[in-house]
Design an enzyme around this catalytic site. Structure first.
Site, PDB file in Angstrom:
ATOM      1  N   GLY A  12       0.823  -1.205   0.000  1.00  0.00           N
ATOM      2  CA  GLY A  12       0.000   0.000   0.000  1.00  0.00           C
ATOM      3  C   GLY A  12       0.856   1.253   0.000  1.00  0.00           C
ATOM      4  O   GLY A  12       2.091   1.220  -0.095  1.00  0.00           O
ATOM      5  N   LEU A  14       1.593   3.596   2.344  1.00  0.00           N
ATOM      6  CA  LEU A  14       2.571   3.730   3.414  1.00  0.00           C
ATOM      7  C   LEU A  14       3.542   2.557   3.417  1.00  0.00           C
ATOM      8  O   LEU A  14       4.749   2.744   3.625  1.00  0.00           O
ATOM      9  CB  LEU A  14       1.857   3.829   4.764  1.00  0.00           C
ATOM     10  CG  LEU A  14       2.756   3.847   6.002  1.00  0.00           C
ATOM     11  CD1 LEU A  14       3.710   5.042   5.967  1.00  0.00           C
ATOM     12  CD2 LEU A  14       1.912   3.868   7.275  1.00  0.00           C
ATOM     13  N   ASP A  37      -2.609 -12.011   5.020  1.00  0.00           N
ATOM     14  CA  ASP A  37      -3.955 -11.550   5.356  1.00  0.00           C
ATOM     15  C   ASP A  37      -4.044 -11.430   6.871  1.00  0.00           C
ATOM     16  O   ASP A  37      -4.067 -12.441   7.582  1.00  0.00           O
ATOM     17  CB  ASP A  37      -4.982 -12.550   4.826  1.00  0.00           C
ATOM     18  CG  ASP A  37      -6.422 -12.164   5.133  1.00  0.00           C
ATOM     19  OD1 ASP A  37      -6.627 -11.117   5.798  1.00  0.00           O
ATOM     20  OD2 ASP A  37      -7.332 -12.914   4.740  1.00  0.00           O
ATOM     21  N   THR A  71      -9.497   1.216   4.256  1.00  0.00           N
ATOM     22  CA  THR A  71      -9.554   2.682   4.276  1.00  0.00           C
ATOM     23  C   THR A  71     -10.674   3.276   3.432  1.00  0.00           C
ATOM     24  O   THR A  71     -10.729   4.491   3.266  1.00  0.00           O
ATOM     25  CB  THR A  71      -8.211   3.267   3.791  1.00  0.00           C
ATOM     26  OG1 THR A  71      -7.939   2.779   2.476  1.00  0.00           O
ATOM     27  CG2 THR A  71      -7.079   2.876   4.729  1.00  0.00           C
ATOM     28  N   TYR A 134     -15.985   3.558   9.748  1.00  0.00           N
ATOM     29  CA  TYR A 134     -14.532   3.439   9.600  1.00  0.00           C
ATOM     30  C   TYR A 134     -13.827   3.846  10.891  1.00  0.00           C
ATOM     31  O   TYR A 134     -12.943   3.133  11.395  1.00  0.00           O
ATOM     32  CB  TYR A 134     -14.068   4.305   8.436  1.00  0.00           C
ATOM     33  CG  TYR A 134     -12.579   4.552   8.392  1.00  0.00           C
ATOM     34  CD1 TYR A 134     -11.689   3.542   8.050  1.00  0.00           C
ATOM     35  CD2 TYR A 134     -12.055   5.820   8.688  1.00  0.00           C
ATOM     36  CE1 TYR A 134     -10.317   3.774   8.017  1.00  0.00           C
ATOM     37  CE2 TYR A 134     -10.701   6.058   8.647  1.00  0.00           C
ATOM     38  CZ  TYR A 134      -9.828   5.038   8.307  1.00  0.00           C
ATOM     39  OH  TYR A 134      -8.478   5.278   8.281  1.00  0.00           O
ATOM     40  N   LYS A 138     -11.429   1.568  13.452  1.00  0.00           N
ATOM     41  CA  LYS A 138     -10.047   1.935  13.763  1.00  0.00           C
ATOM     42  C   LYS A 138      -9.847   2.104  15.267  1.00  0.00           C
ATOM     43  O   LYS A 138      -8.804   1.712  15.810  1.00  0.00           O
ATOM     44  CB  LYS A 138      -9.661   3.213  13.020  1.00  0.00           C
ATOM     45  CG  LYS A 138      -9.534   3.056  11.515  1.00  0.00           C
ATOM     46  CD  LYS A 138      -8.421   2.083  11.114  1.00  0.00           C
ATOM     47  CE  LYS A 138      -7.053   2.644  11.364  1.00  0.00           C
ATOM     48  NZ  LYS A 138      -5.972   1.721  10.884  1.00  0.00           N
TER      49      LYS A 138
END
Length: 297
Positions: A12, A14, A37, A71, A134, A138
């Site tokens: 990804g 980052l 995963d 995300t 979301y 998180k």
């Protein structure tokens, strides 16, 4: 002693910059979500065990940096189970296995854990109150990580963009090529963060915690300063040698979305600085560097 980093979510935005930011005397393994995963407990157990053994056999200090995340903010409103699996359950599995092998864990989180109604930069200790699915997933991930393993740290960031993957800077550059003007929200305030700067910051934190440093367990790392999405867009246009006046301000109400956006997302870097970690540069300076480095087409 050099670092060894395991970076789930390594393909990804980052994750790929974590590879670039890791010193050459270290080791970094950055598997994609297909390769590791984080929602699969057995896969996580195997990956952490092999990583810890390999790192220590090579005389390196192992640290896991979790960059894996769901995300898609709007999609999470109706795809909550999948978002929860990636953002909450997965980090919990990582923390449990890091505890088993005595490996520090850095878990990347978000400004969306706050309600977004602040008037000053949020401190790590401020009350949370996510308003989106979301954000709730998180926050659940933060809670699982911190309660499972006492050598885990949460690093919240915001408005991340970089060379890889989809992000606001790339979207603005693409839309600028096909639109005379753009309307961009001007009543949401935050701090743009270049993913490469964040990656360097995480490497610094990994070095600190793996050598016995004990900073606060929740830290904020964003580009310094603040702006609105409209201000950010105008700066992007300026860096691309386009007329910033082509970007017109609008309100959040003008563009309703399934998930509510925080009106105020500025995060305080005081705890980060108090830990002796180098601050991330000002967001405007970072944007100039990002474009110059061809991190943004």
């Amino acid at each position: 002693m050099a670092l060894a980093l395991l970076v789930p979510g390594g393909r990804g935005q980052l994750g790929r910059d974590m590879v670039a930011a890791t010193p050459g005397d270290g080791l970094v393994h950055a598997p994609s979500s297909a390769e590791l995963d984080v929602t699969d407990p057995s896969a996580v157990a195997d990956a952490v065990a092999v990583f810890a053994t390999t790192a220590r056999d090579a005389g390196l200090r192992p640290v896991v940096v979790n960059a894996a995340a769901y995300t898609a903010v709007d999609a999470a409103e109706t795809d909550f189970d999948r978002a929860f699996a990636v953002n909450a359950a997965g980090p919990g599995y990582l923390a449990a296995n890091c505890r088993e092998h005595d490996v520090p864990l850095l878990h990347v989180s978000t400004d969306y854990v706050f309600p977004g109604d602040g008037t000053r930069p949020y401190e790590p200790s401020d009350p949370t109150g996510p308003r989106s699915a979301y954000g709730r997933t998180k926050l659940a991930g933060e809670e699982r990580v911190l309660s499972t393993w006492d050598r885990s740290w949460v690093v919240r960031t915001s408005w991340v963009y970089g060379e890889h993957g989809a992000n606001f800077v790339k979207t603005m550059a693409r839309l600028a090529a096909t639109n005379d003007t753009l309307s961009v929200v001007d009543d949401q305030l935050g701090s743009p963060t270049w993913s490469l700067d964040l990656a360097h910051g995480l490497v610094s934190l990994a070095g600190l915690v793996s050598s016995g440093g004990t900073p606060s367990r929740i830290l904020h790392a964003t580009g310094a300063g603040e702006t609105t999405w409209c201000g950010f867009a105008r700066a992007i246009f300026a860096e691309l040698a386009l007329d910033p006046d082509r970007v017109k301000p609008c309100t959040t109400a003008d563009f309703p979305r399934p998930a509510p956006r925080p009106a105020y997302s500025v995060l305080s870097g005081k705890a980060w600085a108090d830990a002796g970690l180098p601050p991330l540069r000002h967001w405007r300076e970072a944007l100039t560097a990002a474009v110059a480095a061809h991190a943004v087409p």
